[in-house]
Design an enzyme around this catalytic site. Structure first.
Site, PDB file in Angstrom:
ATOM      1  N   ASP A   1     -46.409  74.253 124.665  1.00 51.72           N
ATOM      2  CA  ASP A   1     -46.648  73.023 125.435  1.00 51.72           C
ATOM      3  C   ASP A   1     -46.753  73.272 126.937  1.00 51.72           C
ATOM      4  O   ASP A   1     -47.007  72.338 127.698  1.00 51.72           O
ATOM      5  CB  ASP A   1     -45.499  72.025 125.213  1.00 51.72           C
TER       6      ASP A   1
ATOM      7  N   LYS B   1     -44.007  64.526 128.040  1.00 53.67           N
ATOM      8  CA  LYS B   1     -45.193  64.091 127.289  1.00 53.67           C
ATOM      9  C   LYS B   1     -44.789  63.380 126.009  1.00 53.67           C
ATOM     10  O   LYS B   1     -43.670  63.523 125.513  1.00 53.67           O
ATOM     11  CB  LYS B   1     -46.118  65.267 126.963  1.00 53.67           C
TER      12      LYS B   1
HETATM   13  O1  C5P Z   1     -44.214  77.578 121.613  1.00 51.94           O
HETATM   14  P1  C5P Z   1     -42.784  77.182 121.604  1.00 51.94           P
HETATM   15  O2  C5P Z   1     -41.871  78.306 122.007  1.00 51.94           O
HETATM   16  O3  C5P Z   1     -42.493  75.934 122.372  1.00 51.94           O
HETATM   17  O4  C5P Z   1     -42.428  76.848 120.090  1.00 51.94           O
HETATM   18  C1  C5P Z   1     -41.112  76.686 119.658  1.00 51.94           C
HETATM   19  C2  C5P Z   1     -41.079  76.806 118.153  1.00 51.94           C
HETATM   20  O5  C5P Z   1     -41.700  75.670 117.559  1.00 51.94           O
HETATM   21  C3  C5P Z   1     -41.821  78.005 117.597  1.00 51.94           C
HETATM   22  O6  C5P Z   1     -41.004  79.134 117.573  1.00 51.94           O
HETATM   23  C4  C5P Z   1     -42.175  77.521 116.198  1.00 51.94           C
HETATM   24  O7  C5P Z   1     -41.063  77.630 115.340  1.00 51.94           O
HETATM   25  C5  C5P Z   1     -42.431  76.053 116.396  1.00 51.94           C
HETATM   26  N1  C5P Z   1     -43.874  75.768 116.597  1.00 51.94           N
HETATM   27  C6  C5P Z   1     -44.717  75.877 115.521  1.00 51.94           C
HETATM   28  N2  C5P Z   1     -46.057  75.636 115.683  1.00 51.94           N
HETATM   29  C7  C5P Z   1     -46.546  75.282 116.884  1.00 51.94           C
HETATM   30  C8  C5P Z   1     -45.693  75.149 118.006  1.00 51.94           C
HETATM   31  C9  C5P Z   1     -44.352  75.413 117.826  1.00 51.94           C
HETATM   32  O8  C5P Z   1     -44.293  76.199 114.396  1.00 51.94           O
HETATM   33  N3  C5P Z   1     -47.844  75.043 116.996  1.00 51.94           N
END
Ligand code: C5P
Length: 316
Positions: free
Chosen positions: A155, A11
């Site tokens: 995501d 994406k």
């Molecule tokens: O959700 P995911 O594991 O992909 O997110 C990875 C990292 O990216 C999270 O641990 C966080 O540090 C950051 N993140 C964030 N805010 C979001 C999505 C991700 O701070 N909305």
């Protein structure tokens, strides 16, 4: 042995508005996702001779393709976790045993590139495992599957569904958006990835230092442009609040963006948390020419892609 093969797409965020960090560490987002035809392909190689009653049904995971050396081949891999999560959900509904599987992932999406490559693998794992377990129990309803996807990563629900969607919350709460036509992109990858938490954290630091980086929360004009189907109308509206942080961490990104602008891109943005740079073009031919020009300048590697495309699916 039999094989279940699934595919999921990368994406680009057409709009990535980042609010404050929440108590759980995630940031409140207002984002518009567009899925691209750049994809990873995941195979479940099923051994029907070995029935597993508890613990993981995954015995092994291998990866080939783009950036394969950076992908973990152990139970922390998002695809492995995706299989485990779905099996656990089915066990809670009475599944007694399931066959042992090996996972193979063929990567086309860069790793730690800001294009949701790991999330795509998780989404492909969910649909492939659902297909495997449909021999035993009826499929989960889509809202339940979306909730499991959200537990795997912010995501993952989008990579599961694809298309063009508005994401709120931490990006996992999705609403369909109307979008006309196809958009063509030249993507420039980096040799080295960038950690998503590091980029979010750096944006917080820059804001705390007083840099004027207000959250971009309004997507009204962008949604109108998407209805027009015109890349020229869309181009000036692309926004990424993480871009300043990504550029501050990695000076090569600024150079890549500048080269793309000079080479005639309609718009040049960092994809998600980077370091992939995405250049919006007026046609597929324009995207190909632009990418050729950028690679001739010595940039690392890249691909041409178009979007929107669909979500994760099982191949016949
Ligand atoms: O959700 P995911 O594991 O992909 O997110 C990875 C990292 O990216 C999270 O641990 C966080 O540090 C950051 N993140 C964030 N805010 C979001 C999505 C991700 O701070 N909305």
């Amino acid at each position: 042995m039999r094989e279940i093969v699934a595919r999921a797409h990368g994406k680009v965020n057409l709009h990535l508005g980042v609010g404050d960090a929440r108590e759980d560490g995630f940031h409140e987002l207002v984002t518009v996702f567009q899925s691209l035809d750049l994809h990873d392909t995941l195979s479940l190689i099923v051994d029907d001779e070995v029935e597993v009653r508890e613990g993981s049904i995954v015995s092994d995971l291998t990866v080939t393709g783009l950036d394969a050396r950076y992908v973990p081949c152990n139970p922390t891999n998002l695809a492995w976790r995706g299989v485990d999560k779905l099996v656990d959900a089915y066990r809670a509904r009475g599944l007694e045993s399931a066959p042992s599987v090996r996972i193979h992932i063929r990567k086309g999406i860069p790793t730690a590139g800001g294009m949701a490559g790991g999330s795509a693998d998780a989404a492909a794992a969910l649909v492939a495992t659902q297909a495997l377990l449909s021999d035993y129990l009826p499929p989960l309803d889509p809202t339940e599957l979306d909730a499991l996807a959200g537990e795997l990563g912010s995501d993952v629900p989008f990579t599961l569904r694809g298309g063009t969607m508005l994401g709120t919350g931490r990006g996992e709460q999705l609403t369909h958006m109307l979008s006309r036509g196809q958009y063509h992109w030249a993507l420039v990858f980096s040799k080295k990835g960038l950690s998503t938490p590091r980029v979010f954290g750096h944006l917080d630091e820059l804001r705390a230092q007083g840099r004027d980086l207000p959250p971009s929360l309004d997507t009204t004009e962008l949604s109108k442009a998407l209805m027009s189907g015109s890349p020229e109308q869309l181009a000036p509206l692309l926004v990424n609040d993480l871009q300043a942080a990504a550029v501050s961490l990695r000076s090569d990104i600024a150079r890549t963006l500048k080269l793309g602008q000079q080479a005639g891109a309609l718009a040049a943005i960092v994809s998600g948390s980077g370091p992939t740079c995405a250049f919006l073009c007026s046609s597929e031919l324009h995207a190909r020419d632009l990418l050729d020009d950028l690679l001739a300048e010595g940039l690392y590697s890249g691909a041409v892609a178009h979007g929107p495309t669909k979500g994760a699916y099982v191949l016949d």
